[in-house]
Enzyme design. Structure first.
Site, short mmCIF file in Angstrom:
data_model
loop_
_atom_site.label_atom_id
_atom_site.label_comp_id
_atom_site.label_asym_id
_atom_site.label_seq_id
_atom_site.Cartn_x
_atom_site.Cartn_y
_atom_site.Cartn_z
N SER A 42 0.82 -1.21 0.00
CA SER A 42 0.00 0.00 0.00
C SER A 42 0.85 1.25 0.00
O SER A 42 2.05 1.23 0.32
CB SER A 42 -0.95 0.02 1.20
OG SER A 42 -0.39 0.71 2.30
N VAL A 43 0.21 2.36 -0.33
CA VAL A 43 0.85 3.67 -0.35
C VAL A 43 1.31 4.08 1.04
O VAL A 43 2.21 4.91 1.20
CB VAL A 43 -0.14 4.72 -0.93
CG1 VAL A 43 -1.29 4.97 0.04
CG2 VAL A 43 0.56 6.03 -1.27
N LYS A 44 0.72 3.48 2.08
CA LYS A 44 1.01 3.89 3.46
C LYS A 44 2.42 3.52 3.91
O LYS A 44 2.91 4.05 4.91
CB LYS A 44 -0.01 3.25 4.41
CG LYS A 44 -1.46 3.64 4.13
CD LYS A 44 -1.73 5.10 4.43
CE LYS A 44 -3.22 5.40 4.37
NZ LYS A 44 -3.51 6.80 4.72
N ASP A 45 3.10 2.64 3.19
CA ASP A 45 4.48 2.31 3.54
C ASP A 45 5.35 3.57 3.54
O ASP A 45 6.25 3.73 4.37
CB ASP A 45 5.07 1.31 2.54
CG ASP A 45 4.46 -0.07 2.65
OD1 ASP A 45 3.59 -0.27 3.52
OD2 ASP A 45 4.86 -0.95 1.87
#
Length: 453
Positions: A42-45
């Site tokens: 995910s982009v949250k990394d």
């Protein structure tokens, strides 16, 4: 040799992929920034690493400490990767509307998961905002991340995601479209892109039950707009500090159903297996199509992986239960096909009213056909039984034949749904379907409503 020193070094530089069939009606080049290629899918990394490194630098997070965060799952995954590599403990506070897959994945990477109710006010002590703060106060040597107000979130996207998109499009990007939750992605990317070219339009995808769109357009935080919704990862009932509304040119709202349907369409039409917010983004993109011209380059960001929604949007039963599955319901048999093998519950004329009531309770039903040796001769429903009870408290010991109404109409399997619907009246709440094998099934108003798309 070409290798990464640890998994964190593989974060970023995700591909930009041209979308084709699913955006055929959009007269522009549409490119997807596919963030599932990050190691945590995910982009949250990106912001997880940035927030932790910034907290380490200024002393908020100390060696051997415990990281605490309220998350919809993806931020927790990113934090878990960093926690493993850097030697921290992690507690993730998650709302109960999030998929089981997300909770299981967090536990698999060593996080302790605390589940909180979704449908409560942010200030409620049970909310995942409140529980996160309380745990941070109670846990020694801990740090509460607070991705909503932690500006390292948007800074990560200003420093990484925005420059990547600018470089990958050779500066030709004209529109950036993304779901808005914490606001970090849209604000960080938006700030970078507008510094490069102020004419680039930044569009946010919101959901019904969230406050973003109206607040952006009117400046009013309308609590009447806040209600529970199914779509994951976007929308909020608060105004996070990471949402810089001055950078956003507009919002469009997408329904839960459309988000779920288009999540599946992306997989089937583009072979890109992504999550719920991606479906919302594509439907929002289509809603905005009049804003795009043939020479435009539109970038839409896909937040996370479809693997986190296998038990939800990618599960036919889950979709069907919510009326999200796009099925062609035209005949009586279409309405009952998913439960056609269930036994028809009946009551006999000489049985007591109490027997009918007990059957309604046991099977959680509201209407029961009445039979005798000749077949269907009447019907009872909970409304009639209630009225009878009000008129006579001893009705429970009377035989059904004394309180029953007319028998339900009987139709064939191939009867058009329009004809079935006409048989429902103030006096009639159900229809029987002849299965042509000596058995019958029942269709209720609830079944008809459930078939409406």
């Amino acid at each position: 040799m070409d290798f990464s020193k640890n998994i964190l070094e593989t974060i970023g530089n995700t591909p930009l992929v041209k979308l084709n069939k699913i955006v055929a009606e959009i007269d522009a080049l549409v490119l997807a920034k596919v963030e599932t290629f990050n190691p945590g899918n995910s982009v949250k990394d990106r912001m997880a690493v940035k927030m932790i490194e910034d907290a380490e630098a200024d002393g908020r997070l100390k060696p051997g400490g415990t990281i605490i965060e309220g998350t919809s799952g993806n931020t927790g995954m990113g934090l878990a990767l960093v926690a493993i590599i850097k030697g921290y403990k992690l507690i993730c506070v998650i709302s109960d509307k999030q998929s089981k897959e997300k909770m299981d994945i967090l536990r698999a990477v060593g996080a302790k998961v605390v589940v909180c109710p979704t449908d409560v006010e942010p200030t409620d002590p049970r909310s995942y905002y409140s529980v996160s703060k309380r745990l941070a106060e109670e846990t020694p040597n801990s740090w509460y991340v607070n991705q909503y107000d932690n500006l390292s979130n948007s800074l990560a996207h200003y420093e990484q995601t925005g420059p990547e998109i600018w470089k990958q499009t050779d500066g030709k990007i004209t529109h950036f479209v993304v779901g808005v939750g914490t606001g970090g992605t849209i604000s960080g990317v938006g700030k970078y892109l507008k510094e490069k070219n102020p004419n680039i339009k930044i569009w946010g995808i919101d959901t019904y039950g969230s406050v973003f769109k109206k607040y952006h357009e009117t400046g009013i935080f309308d609590e009447n707009e806040i209600y529970s919704y199914i779509t994951e990862g976007i929308g909020e009932d608060i105004l996070p500090k990471n949402v810089d509304f001055s950078l956003i040119d507009g919002f469009t709202k997408v329904t839960d159903k459309d988000a779920a349907v288009y999540t599946r369409k992306i997989a089937l039409e583009e072979a890109i297996f992504v999550g719920n917010s991606a479906g919302a983004c594509i439907k929002g993109l289509l809603q905005l199509k009049e804003h795009f011209k043939p020479d435009d380059v539109v970038v839409v960001l896909f937040h996370d992986s479809g693997s986190r929604y296998v038990g939800k949007m990618f599960n036919d039963d889950w979709m069907r239960e919510r009326g999200f599955l796009e099925e062609n319901v035209t005949k009586a048999e279409d309405v009952i096909k998913d439960h056609i093998d269930k036994e028809l519950i009946v009551v006999r004329t000489e049985e007591l009213v109490s027997h009918a009531i007990e059957r309604m309770r046991k099977y959680k039903i509201s209407q029961i056909p009445v039979v005798d040796i000749n077949g269907f001769v009447g019907s009872v429903d909970e409304t009639d039984l209630f009225r009878s009870y009000v008129a006579d408290k001893n009705v429970a010991e009377k035989p059904i034949k004394e309180v029953m109404g007319k028998p339900f109409p009987i139709v064939k399997l191939g009867t058009p749904i329009e004809e079935v619907s006409k048989l429902f009246t103030k006096e009639n709440d159900a229809v029987l379907v002849d299965l042509q094998n000596g058995h019958h099934h029942i269709i209720t108003k609830y079944d008809i409503i459930g078939s409406i798309k």
